[in-house]
Design a protein around this motif. Structure first.
Motif, PDB file in Angstrom:
ATOM      1  N   GLU A 152       9.758  81.283  90.298  1.00 19.50           N
ATOM      2  CA  GLU A 152       9.660  81.294  91.753  1.00 19.50           C
ATOM      3  C   GLU A 152      10.385  82.500  92.341  1.00 19.50           C
ATOM      4  O   GLU A 152       9.913  83.119  93.301  1.00 19.50           O
ATOM      5  CB  GLU A 152      10.242  79.990  92.328  1.00 19.50           C
ATOM      6  CG  GLU A 152       9.449  78.751  91.980  1.00 19.50           C
ATOM      7  CD  GLU A 152       8.022  78.796  92.514  1.00 19.50           C
ATOM      8  OE1 GLU A 152       7.820  79.318  93.640  1.00 19.50           O
ATOM      9  OE2 GLU A 152       7.116  78.323  91.817  1.00 19.50           O
ATOM     10  N   ILE A 153      11.517  82.844  91.772  1.00 18.49           N
ATOM     11  CA  ILE A 153      12.264  84.028  92.233  1.00 18.49           C
ATOM     12  C   ILE A 153      11.557  85.292  91.792  1.00 18.49           C
ATOM     13  O   ILE A 153      11.376  86.230  92.577  1.00 18.49           O
ATOM     14  CB  ILE A 153      13.700  83.981  91.705  1.00 18.49           C
ATOM     15  CG1 ILE A 153      14.437  82.757  92.249  1.00 18.49           C
ATOM     16  CG2 ILE A 153      14.453  85.262  92.079  1.00 18.49           C
ATOM     17  CD1 ILE A 153      15.832  82.557  91.672  1.00 18.49           C
ATOM     18  N   GLN A 154      11.138  85.325  90.537  1.00 17.82           N
ATOM     19  CA  GLN A 154      10.480  86.526  90.014  1.00 17.82           C
ATOM     20  C   GLN A 154       9.208  86.861  90.776  1.00 17.82           C
ATOM     21  O   GLN A 154       8.892  88.042  90.988  1.00 17.82           O
ATOM     22  CB  GLN A 154      10.166  86.337  88.528  1.00 17.82           C
ATOM     23  CG  GLN A 154       9.450  87.507  87.878  1.00 17.82           C
ATOM     24  CD  GLN A 154      10.231  88.805  87.972  1.00 17.82           C
ATOM     25  OE1 GLN A 154      11.448  88.819  87.748  1.00 17.82           O
ATOM     26  NE2 GLN A 154       9.559  89.879  88.327  1.00 17.82           N
ATOM     27  N   ALA A 155       8.466  85.851  91.215  1.00 13.07           N
ATOM     28  CA  ALA A 155       7.216  86.084  91.940  1.00 13.07           C
ATOM     29  C   ALA A 155       7.453  86.815  93.261  1.00 13.07           C
ATOM     30  O   ALA A 155       6.557  87.494  93.770  1.00 13.07           O
ATOM     31  CB  ALA A 155       6.500  84.765  92.194  1.00 13.07           C
ATOM     32  N   SER A 169      -1.118  87.408  89.464  1.00 11.23           N
ATOM     33  CA  SER A 169      -0.272  87.439  90.648  1.00 11.23           C
ATOM     34  C   SER A 169       0.498  86.128  90.780  1.00 11.23           C
ATOM     35  O   SER A 169       0.184  85.132  90.121  1.00 11.23           O
ATOM     36  CB  SER A 169      -1.105  87.682  91.912  1.00 11.23           C
ATOM     37  OG  SER A 169      -2.058  86.651  92.093  1.00 11.23           O
ATOM     38  N   GLY A 170       1.514  86.177  91.634  1.00 12.51           N
ATOM     39  CA  GLY A 170       2.277  84.978  91.931  1.00 12.51           C
ATOM     40  C   GLY A 170       2.982  84.393  90.723  1.00 12.51           C
ATOM     41  O   GLY A 170       3.524  85.104  89.873  1.00 12.51           O
ATOM     42  N   ARG A 171       2.965  83.068  90.628  1.00 10.24           N
ATOM     43  CA  ARG A 171       3.686  82.380  89.559  1.00 10.24           C
ATOM     44  C   ARG A 171       3.132  82.736  88.170  1.00 10.24           C
ATOM     45  O   ARG A 171       3.903  82.874  87.215  1.00 10.24           O
ATOM     46  CB  ARG A 171       3.639  80.871  89.775  1.00 10.24           C
ATOM     47  CG  ARG A 171       4.522  80.118  88.793  1.00 10.24           C
ATOM     48  CD  ARG A 171       4.500  78.607  88.997  1.00 10.24           C
ATOM     49  NE  ARG A 171       5.403  77.988  88.036  1.00 10.24           N
ATOM     50  CZ  ARG A 171       6.674  77.699  88.251  1.00 10.24           C
ATOM     51  NH1 ARG A 171       7.211  77.980  89.428  1.00 10.24           N
ATOM     52  NH2 ARG A 171       7.420  77.127  87.315  1.00 10.24           N
ATOM     53  N   ALA A 172       1.828  82.883  88.061  1.00  8.66           N
ATOM     54  CA  ALA A 172       1.245  83.223  86.762  1.00  8.66           C
ATOM     55  C   ALA A 172       1.767  84.564  86.274  1.00  8.66           C
ATOM     56  O   ALA A 172       2.089  84.734  85.081  1.00  8.66           O
ATOM     57  CB  ALA A 172      -0.271  83.244  86.850  1.00  8.66           C
ATOM     58  N   ALA A 173       1.868  85.539  87.177  1.00 10.05           N
ATOM     59  CA  ALA A 173       2.409  86.849  86.806  1.00 10.05           C
ATOM     60  C   ALA A 173       3.869  86.733  86.398  1.00 10.05           C
ATOM     61  O   ALA A 173       4.303  87.332  85.399  1.00 10.05           O
ATOM     62  CB  ALA A 173       2.265  87.815  87.981  1.00 10.05           C
ATOM     63  N   ALA A 174       4.634  85.957  87.160  1.00 12.30           N
ATOM     64  CA  ALA A 174       6.053  85.807  86.871  1.00 12.30           C
ATOM     65  C   ALA A 174       6.283  85.129  85.530  1.00 12.30           C
ATOM     66  O   ALA A 174       7.138  85.552  84.739  1.00 12.30           O
ATOM     67  CB  ALA A 174       6.721  85.008  87.989  1.00 12.30           C
ATOM     68  N   GLU A 175       5.541  84.085  85.245  1.00 12.17           N
ATOM     69  CA  GLU A 175       5.715  83.370  83.980  1.00 12.17           C
ATOM     70  C   GLU A 175       5.383  84.259  82.784  1.00 12.17           C
ATOM     71  O   GLU A 175       6.092  84.248  81.770  1.00 12.17           O
ATOM     72  CB  GLU A 175       4.856  82.111  83.970  1.00 12.17           C
ATOM     73  CG  GLU A 175       5.369  81.029  84.915  1.00 12.17           C
ATOM     74  CD  GLU A 175       4.455  79.809  84.967  1.00 12.17           C
ATOM     75  OE1 GLU A 175       3.289  79.918  84.505  1.00 12.17           O
ATOM     76  OE2 GLU A 175       4.903  78.759  85.480  1.00 12.17           O
TER      77      GLU A 175
END
Length: 298
Positions: A152-155, A169-175
């Motif tokens: 959530e922070i990384q996104a 993008s978003g959470r998928a990119a961050a994970e």
């Protein structure tokens, strides 16, 4: 804190590698050269603003790109200007693993100048699948920029990445980014590389999260962390740079888990000299840029 700041974290690198030397004396003992050979990036950090100019002293900036086959000549020229040159690093202006340019340059340099320490700085997205190439190219020290281990922070920090030919993008990119960073750090540590973490300290976003970044990356195999205050620019230009109290709190939280490097300078992607002490970039590149030896980043 894990160890006194006056005690070297890496005795074999203390005084040889400015960015892995914990003591002030060690940090100022040897020079480094950054080669701007990396043309592309594969993530979109909200704070990033890459540029080509001769006046700014910050990451992501260079006078020009060079080709990998120019690297040997430039290193040879740098050695004539700086007999105490000990480290050749590649840290931009794009990500060194987003193209083949950096590893090509490192292979050439390692073959001709085997005594120089080779250092690579990456966002870590391609680290797991390129670690064998990194080792084969002679790279000894690795810096991975990890700004969050919470998706959530990384996104909020890097909302988009390019992965295997498509955009996330978003959470998928961050994970995906976090998973690759941690897997890459573990793989690098297992192969004997010395791993440092760079974390950009961002008010309102990750300032209370730096300790967790240090804890998780230490468990993966990192050995030192550099907490870098945000330069307000790009999509985060509206945020303030973190003050001295915020910086101290973040570094204290990180020090519970990793040694903290606190002598960072705001280095360009084509810097040459001792960080914060000397700069011979104008002589090396012939760009007429005025040396500015006190560009502190923290």
């Amino acid at each position: 804190m894990r160890t006194a700041a006056s005690t070297p974290a890496f005795p074999e690198l203390e005084g040889r590698h400015p960015c892995f030397s914990i003591t002030a004396a060690g940090h100022a003992a040897s020079a480094r050269l950054h080669l701007p050979v990396s043309p592309r990036c594969n993530i979109a950090c909200a704070f990033c603003r890459r540029d080509f100019n001769d006046v700014e002293h910050r990451p992501g900036v260079a006078s020009r790109l060079i080709a990998p086959d120019e690297a040997e000549t430039i290193v040879a020229r740098a050695l004539t200007l700086l007999p105490n040159l000990a480290v050749v690093g590649i840290a931009g202006p794009g990500d060194p693993l987003a193209s083949d340019h950096a590893l090509d340059a490192f292979r050439r340099i390692h073959a001709r100048f085997p005594d120089l320490v080779l250092c690579l700085s990456t966002n870590g997205l391609r680290l797991p699948d390129r670690i064998d190439e990194i080792v084969a190219a002679g790279v000894a020290t690795l810096t991975v920029t990890v700004n969050a281990v919470d998706p959530e922070i990384q996104a909020r920090i890097a909302p988009k990445i390019g992965w295997q030919g498509r955009g996330l993008s978003g959470r998928a990119a961050a994970e995906r980014l976090i998973a690759n960073q941690l897997a890459g750090i573990a793989a690098a540590a297992a192969r004997g590389l010395t791993v440092k973490i760079n974390t950009v300290l961002i008010p309102e976003i990750n300032e209370a999260h730096v300790g967790e970044v240090a804890r998780v990356t230490a468990a993966a195999g990192a050995r030192v962390i550099n907490v870098i205050p945000l330069i307000p620019q790009g999509d985060l230009a509206h945020l303030p740079a973190p003050g001295i109290v915020a910086r101290a709190r973040a570094r204290a939280a990180a020090a519970e888990h990793l040694r903290v490097f606190s002598h960072c300078a705001r280095c360009r992607a084509d810097a040459c000299g001792i960080p914060g002490v000397s700069d011979v970039s104008a002589e090396l590149w012939g760009d007429g840029r005025v040396a500015e030896p006190t560009f502190s980043h923290g």
